[in-house]
Design an enzyme around this catalytic site. Structure first.
Site, PDB file in Angstrom:
ATOM      1  N   VAL A 174      51.303  40.714  41.330  1.00  0.00           N
ATOM      2  CA  VAL A 174      52.284  41.430  40.444  1.00  0.00           C
ATOM      3  C   VAL A 174      51.934  42.742  40.336  1.00  0.00           C
ATOM      4  O   VAL A 174      52.597  43.798  39.977  1.00  0.00           O
ATOM      5  CB  VAL A 174      52.130  40.712  39.161  1.00  0.00           C
ATOM      6  CG1 VAL A 174      50.914  40.992  38.293  1.00  0.00           C
ATOM      7  CG2 VAL A 174      53.264  41.274  38.193  1.00  0.00           C
ATOM      8  N   GLU A 193      41.602  33.886  48.757  1.00  0.00           N
ATOM      9  CA  GLU A 193      41.900  34.700  50.237  1.00  0.00           C
ATOM     10  C   GLU A 193      41.131  34.148  51.349  1.00  0.00           C
ATOM     11  O   GLU A 193      41.528  33.994  52.286  1.00  0.00           O
ATOM     12  CB  GLU A 193      41.805  36.070  49.787  1.00  0.00           C
ATOM     13  CG  GLU A 193      42.331  37.171  51.454  1.00  0.00           C
ATOM     14  CD  GLU A 193      42.481  38.464  51.076  1.00  0.00           C
ATOM     15  OE1 GLU A 193      43.531  39.072  50.457  1.00  0.00           O
ATOM     16  OE2 GLU A 193      41.487  39.062  51.200  1.00  0.00           O
ATOM     17  N   TYR A 242      47.757  42.325  32.969  1.00  0.00           N
ATOM     18  CA  TYR A 242      48.580  42.377  33.817  1.00  0.00           C
ATOM     19  C   TYR A 242      50.267  42.569  33.675  1.00  0.00           C
ATOM     20  O   TYR A 242      50.965  42.405  34.642  1.00  0.00           O
ATOM     21  CB  TYR A 242      48.364  41.178  34.845  1.00  0.00           C
ATOM     22  CG  TYR A 242      46.967  41.869  35.896  1.00  0.00           C
ATOM     23  CD1 TYR A 242      45.823  41.859  35.115  1.00  0.00           C
ATOM     24  CD2 TYR A 242      47.274  41.879  37.406  1.00  0.00           C
ATOM     25  CE1 TYR A 242      44.719  42.466  35.969  1.00  0.00           C
ATOM     26  CE2 TYR A 242      45.873  42.363  38.055  1.00  0.00           C
ATOM     27  CZ  TYR A 242      44.735  42.491  37.216  1.00  0.00           C
ATOM     28  OH  TYR A 242      43.654  42.693  38.109  1.00  0.00           O
ATOM     29  N   GLY A 288      46.894  38.380  30.765  1.00  0.00           N
ATOM     30  CA  GLY A 288      46.165  39.370  30.132  1.00  0.00           C
ATOM     31  C   GLY A 288      46.777  40.854  30.303  1.00  0.00           C
ATOM     32  O   GLY A 288      48.137  40.840  30.235  1.00  0.00           O
ATOM     33  N   ALA A 331      50.960  36.755  35.709  1.00  0.00           N
ATOM     34  CA  ALA A 331      50.882  37.932  34.622  1.00  0.00           C
ATOM     35  C   ALA A 331      50.215  37.684  33.496  1.00  0.00           C
ATOM     36  O   ALA A 331      50.832  37.484  32.682  1.00  0.00           O
ATOM     37  CB  ALA A 331      52.194  39.070  34.637  1.00  0.00           C
ATOM     38  N   THR A 368      36.679  40.158  56.741  1.00  0.00           N
ATOM     39  CA  THR A 368      35.769  39.811  55.623  1.00  0.00           C
ATOM     40  C   THR A 368      36.140  38.284  55.346  1.00  0.00           C
ATOM     41  O   THR A 368      36.295  37.715  54.347  1.00  0.00           O
ATOM     42  CB  THR A 368      36.107  40.514  54.372  1.00  0.00           C
ATOM     43  OG1 THR A 368      37.464  40.824  54.083  1.00  0.00           O
ATOM     44  CG2 THR A 368      35.541  41.989  54.460  1.00  0.00           C
TER      45      THR A 368
HETATM   46  N1  UDP Z   1      45.934  38.235  37.517  1.00  0.00           N
HETATM   47  C1  UDP Z   1      46.431  38.285  36.315  1.00  0.00           C
HETATM   48  N2  UDP Z   1      45.693  38.587  35.360  1.00  0.00           N
HETATM   49  C2  UDP Z   1      44.273  39.114  35.640  1.00  0.00           C
HETATM   50  C3  UDP Z   1      43.836  39.143  37.064  1.00  0.00           C
HETATM   51  C4  UDP Z   1      44.714  38.804  37.939  1.00  0.00           C
HETATM   52  O1  UDP Z   1      47.549  38.338  35.992  1.00  0.00           O
HETATM   53  O2  UDP Z   1      43.567  39.648  34.715  1.00  0.00           O
HETATM   54  C5  UDP Z   1      46.824  37.807  38.637  1.00  0.00           C
HETATM   55  C6  UDP Z   1      47.903  38.820  39.257  1.00  0.00           C
HETATM   56  O3  UDP Z   1      48.972  38.393  39.424  1.00  0.00           O
HETATM   57  C7  UDP Z   1      47.298  39.649  40.085  1.00  0.00           C
HETATM   58  C8  UDP Z   1      46.561  38.611  41.002  1.00  0.00           C
HETATM   59  O4  UDP Z   1      46.059  37.659  39.982  1.00  0.00           O
HETATM   60  O5  UDP Z   1      48.435  40.283  41.177  1.00  0.00           O
HETATM   61  C9  UDP Z   1      45.341  38.846  41.735  1.00  0.00           C
HETATM   62  O6  UDP Z   1      44.274  39.502  41.439  1.00  0.00           O
HETATM   63  P1  UDP Z   1      44.188  40.992  41.525  1.00  0.00           P
HETATM   64  O7  UDP Z   1      45.598  41.867  41.753  1.00  0.00           O
HETATM   65  O8  UDP Z   1      43.231  41.729  40.303  1.00  0.00           O
HETATM   66  O9  UDP Z   1      43.460  41.080  42.953  1.00  0.00           O
HETATM   67  P2  UDP Z   1      43.302  42.336  43.995  1.00  0.00           P
HETATM   68  O10 UDP Z   1      44.820  42.452  44.648  1.00  0.00           O
HETATM   69  O11 UDP Z   1      42.874  43.502  43.296  1.00  0.00           O
HETATM   70  O12 UDP Z   1      42.307  41.726  44.970  1.00  0.00           O
HETATM   71  C1  GAL Z   2      40.334  44.549  49.391  1.00  0.00           C
HETATM   72  C2  GAL Z   2      41.388  43.853  48.181  1.00  0.00           C
HETATM   73  C3  GAL Z   2      40.839  42.483  48.154  1.00  0.00           C
HETATM   74  C4  GAL Z   2      40.464  41.762  49.330  1.00  0.00           C
HETATM   75  C5  GAL Z   2      39.463  42.512  49.968  1.00  0.00           C
HETATM   76  C6  GAL Z   2      39.208  41.899  51.273  1.00  0.00           C
HETATM   77  O1  GAL Z   2      40.930  45.807  49.819  1.00  0.00           O
HETATM   78  O2  GAL Z   2      41.177  44.656  47.357  1.00  0.00           O
HETATM   79  O3  GAL Z   2      41.695  41.847  47.324  1.00  0.00           O
HETATM   80  O4  GAL Z   2      41.544  41.379  49.733  1.00  0.00           O
HETATM   81  O5  GAL Z   2      40.220  43.844  50.607  1.00  0.00           O
HETATM   82  O6  GAL Z   2      38.055  42.412  52.053  1.00  0.00           O
END
Ligand code: UDP
Ligand code: GAL
Ligand code: MN
Length: 316
Positions: free
Chosen positions: A174, A265, A88, A86, A84, A207
């Site tokens: 998180v 990912e 988050y 910033g 967590a 993707t």
């Molecule tokens: N995260 C964080 N601060 C940020 C961006 C990301 O702590 O400013 C961490 C947080 O644990 C988050 C993870 O990195 O759950 C993945 O980023 P995010 O959830 O934005 O990615 P998404 O799931 O939207 O692809």
């Molecule tokens: C979005 C998700 C991203 C990444 C992407 C993959 O829905 O927010 O974190 O997993 O799918 O295409």
């Protein structure tokens, strides 16, 4: 009179005969096959096993009471990592409160929370044998670097601290919340979660990284499932190997000035393609957002929460 009596005898005979054969059939089935082969567990609307015979965990494929009692005898500890940084930190309260309600209830859980602002960590009351360790990490100004940087921090945590402290580890986003049971049915050597947007689409939609220059490259037409990086886990040894490999591959990409399309990912998906998970969790274990309808997903156990990326992330 005689005729009526014979009809009665005939009917009685039929009744007794049918009942006896029913009883024999039932007895035969339960004695010879047991009720696990003829019983109610299993799903017909989704696959519950992968082509390499790894279970895919869906509601209706396991007996929670039974596996809880089996695992209780093993005295296990589940390390759970969270980041967590910033803005988050705002997700921590809901995450931790809901985890205490639904996540490995009755088992020893040790949360390891990495944050750049330890003072923002809410005071959530934890249950018995539930522990939280907060670790300070430097702030970063790209969300992609925060997200990808998790692999190296996890690698070092396992290497330096967890050896005698935990049996399994789960690494979770998180910006999420628990709504239902996440229990010992999820434990395994190497555990991947099927991405909630890609469980019911053909492979060409996945993707994956398709540029050869990246170490995360998966050739077109290949791949098994599309996994999310928002939740994965397994034994310490297997997750260590996974995080180390992804970190190394991301370093090579950086040296070659390329960043994989979906960051860590993409590397996780490449890793799971060549190192098959021993257990897969259905999208019940990471849904899109609690308000979205769910198809074959009968129970939402864990879900991303709605968030405004432009507002919470440090960059676009
Ligand atoms: N995260 C964080 N601060 C940020 C961006 C990301 O702590 O400013 C961490 C947080 O644990 C988050 C993870 O990195 O759950 C993945 O980023 P995010 O959830 O934005 O990615 P998404 O799931 O939207 O692809
Ligand atoms: C979005 C998700 C991203 C990444 C992407 C993959 O829905 O927010 O974190 O997993 O799918 O295409
Ligand atoms: Mn997320």
């Amino acid at each position: 009179m005689r005729l009526r009596q014979s009809v009665h005898f005939f009917l009685l005979g039929m009744f007794v005969g049918l009942s006896l054969s029913g009883l024999i059939y039932w007895g035969f089935n339960s004695i010879w096959y047991g009720n696990h082969l003829t019983g109610h567990l299993g799903r017909t609307d989704v696959a519950s096993v992968s082509p390499w015979l790894a279970p895919i965990v869906w509601e209706g494929t396991f007996d929670a009471t039974l596996i809880d009692s089996l695992c209780k005898q093993q005295n296990i500890t589940i390390a759970t990592t969270l980041f967590a940084l910033g803005k988050y930190t705002r997700f921590l309260k809901d995450f931790l409160e809901s985890a205490e309600e639904h996540y490995f209830v009755g088992f020893r859980v040790h949360y390891y929370l990495f944050t750049d602002q330890p003072e923002e960590v809410p005071n959530v009351k934890l249950g018995q044998e539930r522990y939280l360790t907060v670790k300070k990490v430097p702030s970063l100004n790209r969300w992609q670097d925060i997200s990808m940087g998790r692999m190296e921090i996890l690698e070092k945590l396992i290497e330096n601290e967890l050896a005698n402290e935990a049996d399994y580890i789960f690494c979770l986003d998180v910006d999420t919340k628990f709504y239902g049971r996440w229990g010992v049915e999820t434990l395994g050597r190497l555990v991947g979660v099927i991405h909630p947007w890609f469980f019911n689409v053909p492979r060409f939609i996945f993707t994956y990284e398709h540029r050869r220059k990246s170490q995360a490259y998966i050739p077109a037409g290949e791949g098994d499932y599309y996994y999310t990086a928002a939740a994965f886990g397994g034994s310490l040894k297997d997750v260590y190997k996974l995080t180390k490999t992804c970190r190394e591959q991301m370093n090579i990409d950086a040296a070659n000035s390329i960043e994989a399309i979906w960051h860590e990912e993409s590397h996780l998906n490449k890793y799971f393609f060549y190192n098959k998970p021993s257990k897969l969790l259905s999208p019940e274990y990471l849904w899109r957002d609690i308000s979205m309808s769910a198809g074959q997903v009968k129970i939402i156990r864990f879900s991303h929460v709605a968030k405004n990326n432009a507002e919470v992330r440090p960059n676009l």
